[in-house]
Design a protein around this motif. Structure first.
Motif, short mmCIF file in Angstrom:
data_model
loop_
_atom_site.label_atom_id
_atom_site.label_comp_id
_atom_site.label_asym_id
_atom_site.label_seq_id
_atom_site.Cartn_x
_atom_site.Cartn_y
_atom_site.Cartn_z
N VAL A 201 55.02 37.49 38.10
CA VAL A 201 55.61 38.65 38.76
C VAL A 201 55.24 39.94 38.04
O VAL A 201 54.77 40.91 38.65
CB VAL A 201 57.15 38.52 38.83
N LEU A 202 55.42 39.98 36.71
CA LEU A 202 55.17 41.21 35.96
C LEU A 202 53.71 41.65 35.99
O LEU A 202 53.41 42.84 36.14
CB LEU A 202 55.61 41.05 34.51
N THR A 203 52.79 40.71 35.83
CA THR A 203 51.38 41.08 35.73
C THR A 203 50.88 41.81 36.96
O THR A 203 50.28 42.90 36.84
CB THR A 203 50.51 39.85 35.42
N PRO A 204 51.10 41.30 38.19
CA PRO A 204 50.66 42.07 39.37
C PRO A 204 51.32 43.45 39.45
O PRO A 204 50.69 44.41 39.90
CB PRO A 204 51.08 41.19 40.54
N LEU A 205 52.58 43.54 39.02
CA LEU A 205 53.27 44.83 39.09
C LEU A 205 52.74 45.82 38.06
O LEU A 205 52.68 47.02 38.32
CB LEU A 205 54.78 44.62 38.89
N PHE A 206 52.34 45.33 36.90
CA PHE A 206 51.85 46.22 35.84
C PHE A 206 50.37 46.59 36.04
O PHE A 206 49.99 47.74 35.81
CB PHE A 206 52.02 45.55 34.47
N VAL A 207 49.53 45.61 36.40
CA VAL A 207 48.09 45.87 36.41
C VAL A 207 47.53 46.03 37.82
O VAL A 207 46.35 46.32 37.98
CB VAL A 207 47.33 44.74 35.67
#
Length: 479
Positions: free
Chosen positions: A346-352
């Motif tokens: 979840v975090l990776t797509p939102l951050f990068v």
């Protein structure tokens, strides 16, 4: 200089991990142990008590998020009252530049670091080293990873992917340690090596598990005491803290410092639970001469404005990684960036950017274990489904997958087509036997493909209804 994002190579990286027997053994043992320890500790008193703690912790974080703008101002005021110099960083470049500016201002040459996932996200180590600073990770797991030239594979256990023999080989190769298979001897050796670094460091860099707005304090939890050494022995201390780490009150902090160790390592409390309140005072005789807090955004405000804001409640316990069948199979490096497992998906797509991590929303069986174990009850499965929808809406999904789903929809929206599809599937299975083509072959290579029922439920239900309404023999005969 942030870590290169390789999340779009998830499938290839996962295949590599699946072929590594040592990694499979290490990750399997580590995650299983942490998973069952959590159960024993979190629900030691009763299931009801453990669930009540989860919901109390969840509300503490949700309340902090709802009041985030006001709490940030409150935290800044109280941090300054405690003697901290407060800086704000919009992104990784600005955060790292602030660290370098502080180091140059105080003529820093050597740096000791406490464990921090945020600095991994920002690439702070690489920036400091490129500027000529000597940087030593002091958490044992992070120390091993630094010596091996790798990145952490787990939020709490960065070296979880390595066996004891592999760690021994790193110490022998990089530090000229006498070979030994005794874990206590290896730890003692690392402690001796790190002691000089602690005593000679000019600056200590840490993260912050929590930032208490009410008191302007930083909450740190650890088991090795290294964080305490990094924040008190050097003459300069710099804490990089994500703006989402805020909690309102000491009472909220007390709740969260119970569920964090229970969920991460299966402990009632970590060995060291420290609250930092600024630089050393004259009457104390120790502590840093200068203390800085850098409040880091780096994409968090953007997430805060979306339907995914709840993910900012994460307290980085790693419980979802320990419970996830996907992570437990391949570890964290396959996810291609700082954060692995369900929280990373979840975090990776939102951050990068979703386009740079298109496979990750699908790196889940949607079994729901991640939500079940999350100490603040984040609904990660729902977010993964929403990200899958975002992939389709933004045109980032695979054309073959889109075509397959449209074909599936055609069959599912007509009773007649659905029935014909069932007949075709049963006929195809009768012809092919155990062999399945395409993606189904990937399934049947390692599992027995279940047999289709000889008669579909619709046919069985129709027969039952017809028997129920059929006139009896006596009725037909007029008796």
């Amino acid at each position: 200089m942030t870590l290169e994002v390789q999340s779009n190579d998830f499938i290839a990286l996962a295949d590599i991990a699946l072929q590594n027997d040592d990694l499979q053994h290490a990750i399997g043992e580590g995650t299983r142990t942490a998973y069952y320890r959590r159960l024993d500790t979190m629900f030691a008193h009763s299931d009801e008590h453990g669930e009540s703690m989860r919901q109390q912790a969840a509300e503490a974080k949700r309340r902090a998020l709802r009041e985030l703008p006001d709490l940030l101002e409150k935290a800044e005021r109280n941090l300054k009252k405690n003697g901290y110099q407060v800086e704000w960083a919009e992104d990784a470049t600005q955060a790292n530049q602030l660290v370098l500016d502080i180091a140059r201002r105080h003529r820093v040459k050597t740096v000791t670091k406490s464990k921090s996932m945020l600095t991994e996200e920002l690439g702070t180590n690489q920036v400091m080293e490129a500027a000529g600073l000597s940087v030593v990770e002091t958490d044992l797991g992070e120390y091993i990873i630094q010596l091996a030239g790798e990145t952490p594979s787990h939020i709490v256990g960065p070296v979880m992917h390595k066996t004891k023999a592999e760690i021994r080989d790193v110490f022998v190769r990089e530090l000229n340690m006498e070979p030994t298979d005794n874990a206590e001897e290896m730890v003692a050796f690392a402690r001796r090596m790190l002691r000089e670094d602690f005593l000679s460091a000019d600056m200590g860099v840490s993260g912050g598990n929590f930032l208490i707005a009410e008191t302007g304090s930083i909450g740190l939890v650890m088991n090795e005491g290294n964080g305490r050494m990094c924040t008190s022995l050097p003459r300069v201390h710099v804490a990089l803290i994500g703006i989402e780490k805020l909690v309102d009150t000491v009472e909220d902090y007390a709740t969260l410092t119970q569920v964090l160790p229970s969920s991460s390592t299966g402990q009632k409390m970590t060995v060291y639970t420290n609250i930092l309140n600024g630089p050393g005072r004259a009457e104390e005789g120790d502590g840093p001469e200068h203390a800085y807090v850098i409040l880091v955004d780096n994409g968090r405000t953007d997430i805060y404005a979306t339907k995914y804001a709840e993910v900012l409640s994460c307290i980085r316990c790693g419980a979802c990684q320990n419970a996830c069948p996907v992570y437990r199979t391949m570890g964290g490096h396959a996810y291609g960036w700082v954060y692995g497992g369900p929280i990373g998906a979840v975090l990776t797509p939102l951050f990068v950017g979703l386009e740079n991590a298109t496979p990750l929303p699908h790196a889940s069986s949607l079994c729901g274990s991640c939500k079940q174990v999350c100490p603040v009850d984040i609904d990660l499965p729902r977010m993964l489904l929403d990200l899958r929808w975002d992939l389709v809406r933004e045109g980032e999904s695979q054309a073959s997958w889109d075509a397959a789903m449209k074909l599936w929809a055609v069959g599912m929206t007509s009773p007649r087509r659905f029935a014909l599809g069932g007949k075709a599937a049963r006929a195809g299975q009768a012809i092919m036997g155990e062999y399945m083509p395409g993606l189904l072959g990937n399934w049947s290579k390692h599992r027995d493909f279940p047999d289709f029922a000889p008669k579909p439920f619709r046919q069985l239900w129709g027969s039952r209804r017809s028997r129920r309404h059929r006139p009896s023999t006596q009725t037909r005969q007029g008796t």
